[in-house]
Design a protein around this motif. Structure first.
Motif, PDB file in Angstrom:
ATOM      1  N   LEU A 171       0.846  -1.188   0.000  1.00 20.66           N
ATOM      2  CA  LEU A 171       0.000   0.000   0.000  1.00 20.66           C
ATOM      3  C   LEU A 171       0.882   1.239   0.000  1.00 20.66           C
ATOM      4  O   LEU A 171       1.655   1.474   0.936  1.00 20.66           O
ATOM      5  CB  LEU A 171      -0.920   0.022   1.213  1.00 20.66           C
ATOM      6  N   LEU A 172       0.770   2.045  -1.048  1.00 18.98           N
ATOM      7  CA  LEU A 172       1.492   3.309  -1.126  1.00 18.98           C
ATOM      8  C   LEU A 172       0.738   4.374  -0.331  1.00 18.98           C
ATOM      9  O   LEU A 172      -0.472   4.532  -0.486  1.00 18.98           O
ATOM     10  CB  LEU A 172       1.607   3.756  -2.580  1.00 18.98           C
ATOM     11  N   VAL A 173       1.470   5.083   0.516  1.00 19.39           N
ATOM     12  CA  VAL A 173       0.860   6.087   1.376  1.00 19.39           C
ATOM     13  C   VAL A 173       1.192   7.471   0.835  1.00 19.39           C
ATOM     14  O   VAL A 173       2.365   7.851   0.763  1.00 19.39           O
ATOM     15  CB  VAL A 173       1.366   5.948   2.825  1.00 19.39           C
ATOM     16  N   PHE A 174       0.166   8.207   0.469  1.00 20.23           N
ATOM     17  CA  PHE A 174       0.363   9.550  -0.060  1.00 20.23           C
ATOM     18  C   PHE A 174       0.539  10.539   1.090  1.00 20.23           C
ATOM     19  O   PHE A 174      -0.259  10.567   2.025  1.00 20.23           O
ATOM     20  CB  PHE A 174      -0.831   9.970  -0.913  1.00 20.23           C
ATOM     21  N   ASP A 175       1.602  11.319   1.024  1.00 20.14           N
ATOM     22  CA  ASP A 175       1.837  12.385   1.988  1.00 20.14           C
ATOM     23  C   ASP A 175       1.509  13.698   1.284  1.00 20.14           C
ATOM     24  O   ASP A 175       2.226  14.131   0.384  1.00 20.14           O
ATOM     25  CB  ASP A 175       3.300  12.369   2.460  1.00 20.14           C
ATOM     26  N   ALA A 176       0.415  14.320   1.701  1.00 13.74           N
ATOM     27  CA  ALA A 176      -0.067  15.512   1.007  1.00 13.74           C
ATOM     28  C   ALA A 176       0.926  16.667   1.055  1.00 13.74           C
ATOM     29  O   ALA A 176       0.827  17.607   0.261  1.00 13.74           O
ATOM     30  CB  ALA A 176      -1.407  15.950   1.598  1.00 13.74           C
ATOM     31  N   ARG A 177       1.889  16.618   1.961  1.00 11.32           N
ATOM     32  CA  ARG A 177       2.918  17.653   1.994  1.00 11.32           C
ATOM     33  C   ARG A 177       3.791  17.618   0.749  1.00 11.32           C
ATOM     34  O   ARG A 177       4.514  18.578   0.449  1.00 11.32           O
ATOM     35  CB  ARG A 177       3.767  17.498   3.252  1.00 11.32           C
ATOM     36  N   ASN A 178       3.714  16.518  -0.007  1.00 10.06           N
ATOM     37  CA  ASN A 178       4.467  16.387  -1.255  1.00 10.06           C
ATOM     38  C   ASN A 178       3.589  16.638  -2.475  1.00 10.06           C
ATOM     39  O   ASN A 178       3.928  16.210  -3.587  1.00 10.06           O
ATOM     40  CB  ASN A 178       5.072  14.980  -1.356  1.00 10.06           C
ATOM     41  N   ALA A 179       2.472  17.319  -2.298  1.00 10.14           N
ATOM     42  CA  ALA A 179       1.511  17.485  -3.395  1.00 10.14           C
ATOM     43  C   ALA A 179       2.140  18.114  -4.625  1.00 10.14           C
ATOM     44  O   ALA A 179       1.749  17.812  -5.763  1.00 10.14           O
ATOM     45  CB  ALA A 179       0.324  18.317  -2.929  1.00 10.14           C
TER      46      ALA A 179
END
Length: 285
Positions: A171-179
């Motif tokens: 499962l890839l976890v998106f970190d919105a700080r890297n948008a």
């Protein structure tokens, strides 16, 4: 299937090349071939579904940056004939190379049983049937079984689990700080500025296990690892692999892993690199 053999000799971590390696278009068959013949343990690549149901290798939402189809188009707007007629760019420079289908990658991977194909499903797939077909294609084409699927869309992995009850899924976890990594604009800058890091605690990991089924692991950005100091230890107690990459590059990744090791006395299961294994692993010594 997730291989546990580490060829790159990097503190026990698997080392995968991000979209291939060398002076070749990213996600091209040439870039993937460079990885298989190199010292990486595997290659990370991206899969999308054409409008006619064929699976191809492509990262971006639109063509144009790497795959030239004339005008920019979504992959879903294209057919297999369109894909065969397209060409690839290497850092903006046109090349005669055509973009690969999943069948091409499977043919390449089958000759390298000790190297892992780490394939991310980029689409939000509307039903399980195409993912079932993808699993069947990979299983039939890569006889040694050293491949696995990842996705940032949990339901994609639920579908993959139905087709492959025993295979590893990530499962890839998106970190919105890297948008802004998905494209720098006012919206992405606003999201990144106001985002908080994802909370990846033990109860969350247990929910991932329950939703997707074992064996399953998590693939996270280095910033997410820094924000969750217990992640490696919690995942180890649950027998869940952790792979780490860094939007900010390999040096940022190495620094994050050294901090994590100081906190938890653990290394992740694997890393996904933009550069070569020797340079990265030398940073870790």
């Amino acid at each position: 299937m997730l291989s546990t053999a580490a060829q790159a000799d990097c503190l026990g971590m698997q080392v995968h090349a991000h979209r291939g390696a060398g002076n070749a278009p990213e996600n091209s068959l040439s870039a993937l071939r460079n990885t298989y013949f190199g010292t990486w343990d595997g290659v990370e690549t991206d899969l999308q579904l054409l409008g006619d149901g064929s699976w191809v290798v492509h990262h971006d939402l639109l063509t144009g940056r790497v795959v030239d189809t004339g005008a920019p188009r979504t992959v879903k707007q294209l057919t297999a004939d369109d894909w065969r007629a397209a060409s690839m760019k290497n850092r903006g420079v046109a090349t005669p190379e055509t973009p690969p289908f999943v069948s091409d990658v499977a043919d390449l991977a089958t000759a390298f049983p000790n190297k892992t194909l780490n394939a991310e499903i980029k689409d939000v797939v509307p039903s399980c049937a195409p993912i079932g077909a993808l699993v069947a294609q990979l299983r039939g084409g890569i006889k040694h079984g050293n491949w696995f699927l990842t996705s940032g869309v949990p339901n994609n992995l639920v579908c993959a689990r139905r087709a492959d009850p025993q295979g590893y899924l990530g499962l890839l976890v998106f970190d919105a700080r890297n948008a802004q990594a998905a494209g720098a604009n006012k919206v992405s800058r606003f999201i990144a500025k106001n985002a908080r890091p994802p909370r990846l605690d033990k109860p969350w990991l247990q929910r991932v296990q329950q939703q997707i089924g074992m064996p399953v692991g998590v693939h996270v950005d280095a910033r997410s690892l820094d924000a969750n100091p217990n992640l490696l230890a919690d995942a180890a107690t649950l027998n869940m692999p952790v792979f780490v990459y860094a939007v900010d590059g390999d040096s940022a990744l190495a620094a994050s892993l050294r901090r994590a090791q100081q906190r938890s006395h653990r290394w992740p299961s694997g890393v996904i690199l933009d550069g070569n294994p020797e340079t990265f692993c030398a940073m870790m010594q």
